[in-house]
Scaffold this motif. Structure first.
Motif, PDB file in Angstrom:
ATOM      1  N   THR A  36      19.358  12.046 -58.634  1.00 12.75           N
ATOM      2  CA  THR A  36      19.813  11.591 -56.872  1.00 12.75           C
ATOM      3  C   THR A  36      18.142  13.085 -55.885  1.00 12.75           C
ATOM      4  N   PRO A  37      17.942  12.952 -55.541  1.00 12.05           N
ATOM      5  CA  PRO A  37      17.374  13.895 -54.614  1.00 12.05           C
ATOM      6  C   PRO A  37      18.128  14.934 -53.302  1.00 12.05           C
ATOM      7  N   SER A  38      17.793  15.865 -52.860  1.00 14.90           N
ATOM      8  CA  SER A  38      18.213  16.239 -51.798  1.00 14.90           C
ATOM      9  C   SER A  38      17.548  15.152 -50.567  1.00 14.90           C
ATOM     10  N   TYR A  39      19.639  15.207 -49.362  1.00 10.68           N
ATOM     11  CA  TYR A  39      19.034  14.272 -48.280  1.00 10.68           C
ATOM     12  C   TYR A  39      17.862  14.558 -47.530  1.00 10.68           C
ATOM     13  N   GLY A  40      17.099  16.028 -47.766  1.00 11.03           N
ATOM     14  CA  GLY A  40      16.029  16.881 -47.136  1.00 11.03           C
ATOM     15  C   GLY A  40      15.460  15.790 -47.653  1.00 11.03           C
ATOM     16  N   VAL A  41      14.934  16.006 -48.378  1.00  9.78           N
ATOM     17  CA  VAL A  41      13.693  15.295 -49.543  1.00  9.78           C
ATOM     18  C   VAL A  41      13.342  14.259 -49.036  1.00  9.78           C
ATOM     19  N   ILE A  42      14.254  13.333 -49.097  1.00  9.19           N
ATOM     20  CA  ILE A  42      14.943  11.865 -48.869  1.00  9.19           C
ATOM     21  C   ILE A  42      14.015  10.993 -47.081  1.00  9.19           C
ATOM     22  N   GLU A  43      14.836  11.689 -46.071  1.00  8.91           N
ATOM     23  CA  GLU A  43      14.442  11.989 -45.390  1.00  8.91           C
ATOM     24  C   GLU A  43      13.425  11.890 -44.775  1.00  8.91           C
ATOM     25  N   SER A  44      12.600  13.000 -45.389  1.00 10.23           N
ATOM     26  CA  SER A  44      10.699  13.621 -45.398  1.00 10.23           C
ATOM     27  C   SER A  44       9.805  12.479 -45.341  1.00 10.23           C
ATOM     28  N   VAL A  45      10.226  12.034 -46.883  1.00 10.94           N
ATOM     29  CA  VAL A  45       9.774  11.324 -47.261  1.00 10.94           C
ATOM     30  C   VAL A  45       9.679   9.751 -47.254  1.00 10.94           C
ATOM     31  N   CYS A  46      10.623   9.687 -46.599  1.00 14.29           N
ATOM     32  CA  CYS A  46      10.754   8.268 -45.829  1.00 14.29           C
ATOM     33  C   CYS A  46      10.112   8.466 -43.953  1.00 14.29           C
ATOM     34  N   ARG A  47       9.794   9.176 -43.551  1.00 12.20           N
ATOM     35  CA  ARG A  47       9.591   9.026 -42.691  1.00 12.20           C
ATOM     36  C   ARG A  47       7.838   9.337 -42.455  1.00 12.20           C
ATOM     37  N   LYS A  48       7.677   9.418 -43.801  1.00 13.72           N
ATOM     38  CA  LYS A  48       5.775  10.056 -43.415  1.00 13.72           C
ATOM     39  C   LYS A  48       5.440   9.295 -44.097  1.00 13.72           C
ATOM     40  N   LEU A  49       6.341   8.071 -45.355  1.00 10.43           N
ATOM     41  CA  LEU A  49       5.489   7.656 -46.025  1.00 10.43           C
ATOM     42  C   LEU A  49       5.529   5.961 -45.749  1.00 10.43           C
ATOM     43  N   THR A  50       4.400   5.243 -45.086  1.00  5.61           N
ATOM     44  CA  THR A  50       4.224   3.740 -45.183  1.00  5.61           C
ATOM     45  C   THR A  50       4.650   2.892 -46.200  1.00  5.61           C
ATOM     46  N   ILE A  51       4.650   3.223 -47.189  1.00  2.08           N
ATOM     47  CA  ILE A  51       4.455   2.093 -48.533  1.00  2.08           C
ATOM     48  C   ILE A  51       6.289   2.203 -48.555  1.00  2.08           C
ATOM     49  N   PRO A  52       6.818   1.310 -48.941  1.00  2.00           N
ATOM     50  CA  PRO A  52       8.678   1.327 -49.399  1.00  2.00           C
ATOM     51  C   PRO A  52       9.276   2.643 -50.320  1.00  2.00           C
ATOM     52  N   VAL A  53      10.074   3.023 -50.655  1.00  2.00           N
ATOM     53  CA  VAL A  53      10.226   3.929 -50.930  1.00  2.00           C
ATOM     54  C   VAL A  53      11.740   4.325 -51.665  1.00  2.00           C
ATOM     55  N   ASN A  54      11.825   4.077 -52.528  1.00  2.00           N
ATOM     56  CA  ASN A  54      12.924   3.224 -53.482  1.00  2.00           C
ATOM     57  C   ASN A  54      13.848   4.871 -54.417  1.00  2.00           C
ATOM     58  N   VAL A  55      15.657   5.144 -53.692  1.00  2.00           N
ATOM     59  CA  VAL A  55      15.001   6.939 -54.598  1.00  2.00           C
ATOM     60  C   VAL A  55      16.525   6.645 -55.319  1.00  2.00           C
ATOM     61  N   MET A  56      16.420   7.237 -56.731  1.00  2.00           N
ATOM     62  CA  MET A  56      17.729   7.531 -58.017  1.00  2.00           C
ATOM     63  C   MET A  56      19.160   7.755 -57.347  1.00  2.00           C
ATOM     64  N   ILE A  57      19.877   6.691 -57.871  1.00  2.00           N
ATOM     65  CA  ILE A  57      21.141   7.119 -57.276  1.00  2.00           C
ATOM     66  C   ILE A  57      22.065   7.991 -58.607  1.00  2.00           C
ATOM     67  N   ARG A  58      21.377   8.630 -58.920  1.00  2.00           N
ATOM     68  CA  ARG A  58      22.543   9.076 -60.228  1.00  2.00           C
ATOM     69  C   ARG A  58      22.823  10.770 -60.284  1.00  2.00           C
ATOM     70  N   PRO A  59      23.856  10.937 -60.233  1.00  2.00           N
ATOM     71  CA  PRO A  59      24.561  12.387 -59.705  1.00  2.00           C
ATOM     72  C   PRO A  59      24.956  13.261 -60.374  1.00  2.00           C
ATOM     73  N   HIS A  60      24.052  13.461 -61.829  1.00  3.23           N
ATOM     74  CA  HIS A  60      23.982  13.330 -62.515  1.00  3.23           C
ATOM     75  C   HIS A  60      23.394  12.769 -64.810  1.00  3.23           C
ATOM     76  N   SER A  61      23.608  14.247 -65.589  1.00  3.49           N
ATOM     77  CA  SER A  61      22.105  13.554 -66.294  1.00  3.49           C
ATOM     78  C   SER A  61      22.848  13.296 -67.643  1.00  3.49           C
ATOM     79  N   ARG A  62      24.226  13.152 -67.298  1.00  7.28           N
ATOM     80  CA  ARG A  62      25.278  13.272 -69.134  1.00  7.28           C
ATOM     81  C   ARG A  62      25.307  11.264 -69.468  1.00  7.28           C
TER      82      ARG A  62
END
Length: 228
Positions: A36-62
């Protein structure tokens, strides 16, 4: 053909969009399979892109077997993604014996109301992909399943992927093939596996490496092939 591209920065997401990508899967921790990326990255990408953005929901890699605390964190992350303008979320949950975790899946689906849902490559770790598909298909809220057919590369699982695609043909759920696909092999792949969605990661980056930026030329080459 829908082309989805993995991005972990705003600059890469903008390059992918400009080159013709149809959708972004936004992650961090590319070397760990995506987190899962940081909230700042999510906000900036979703705000500036016009195509859909799907966000990974994964808290760890284990792996993909989660504790109660992990699930609560994932639910909170989903809620934040909705507030920040994401089009969808990407997750997958398994039990310790590699079955789809039905309770965890239902809770995450309930939290994702109003968002598109991708069940990710956790299905490639499932003991039986076809049994996993049967369970996932019981949830019409799930838009697609990202899978390599249980192999490291989708190129080595064309028969499995063709069958999975056939089993979803009469449902709103789509099979999205991913892993190991590039401009050099995509024509051969889609001739064997007629999926409508393809997922690209390192295959659209310079030097085919997550250590390098996205190559617009590679995305454009793939689009030219996919649109034939």
């Amino acid at each position: 053909m829908i082309i989805e591209v993995i991005s972990d920065t705003l600059s890469d997401a903008l390059i992918a969009q400009e080159a013709g990508a149809d959708r972004i899967e936004l992650v961090t921790g590319l070397g760990e399979g995506g987190l899962t990326p940081s909230y700042g990255v999510i906000e900036s990408v979703c705000r500036k892109l016009t195509i859909p953005v799907n966000v990974m929901i994964r808290p760890h890699s284990r792996g993909f077997c989660y504790s109660e605390e992990d699930i609560e964190i994932m639910i909170q992350d989903i809620k934040v993604c909705r507030k920040l303008g994401a089009a969808g979320v990407v997750f997958g949950v398994l039990t310790s014996d590699y079955q789809v975790h039905t309770d965890h899946l239902k809770r995450l689906i309930d939290a994702s109301k109003g968002l598109g849902i991708t069940f990710h490559r956790a299905i490639d770790d499932a003991e039986d992909q076809f049994a996993a598909l049967k369970i996932i298909k019981q949830h019409p809220q799930i838009s697609r399943i990202l899978t390599s057919g249980g192999q490291k590369s989708a190129i080595h699982a064309t028969e499995r992927l063709k069958r999975l695609n056939e089993l979803t043909a009469n449902s709103p759920m789509k099979i999205m093939a991913g892993a190991g696909l590039t401009a050099n092999n995509i024509k051969m792949f889609i001739e064997k596996v007629p999926v409508n969605e393809i997922h690209f990661g390192s295959g659209v980056r310079y030097h085919s490496s997550y250590e390098h930026a996205i190559s617009p030329e590679k995305i454009q080459a793939i689009k030219n092939i996919a649109d034939l």
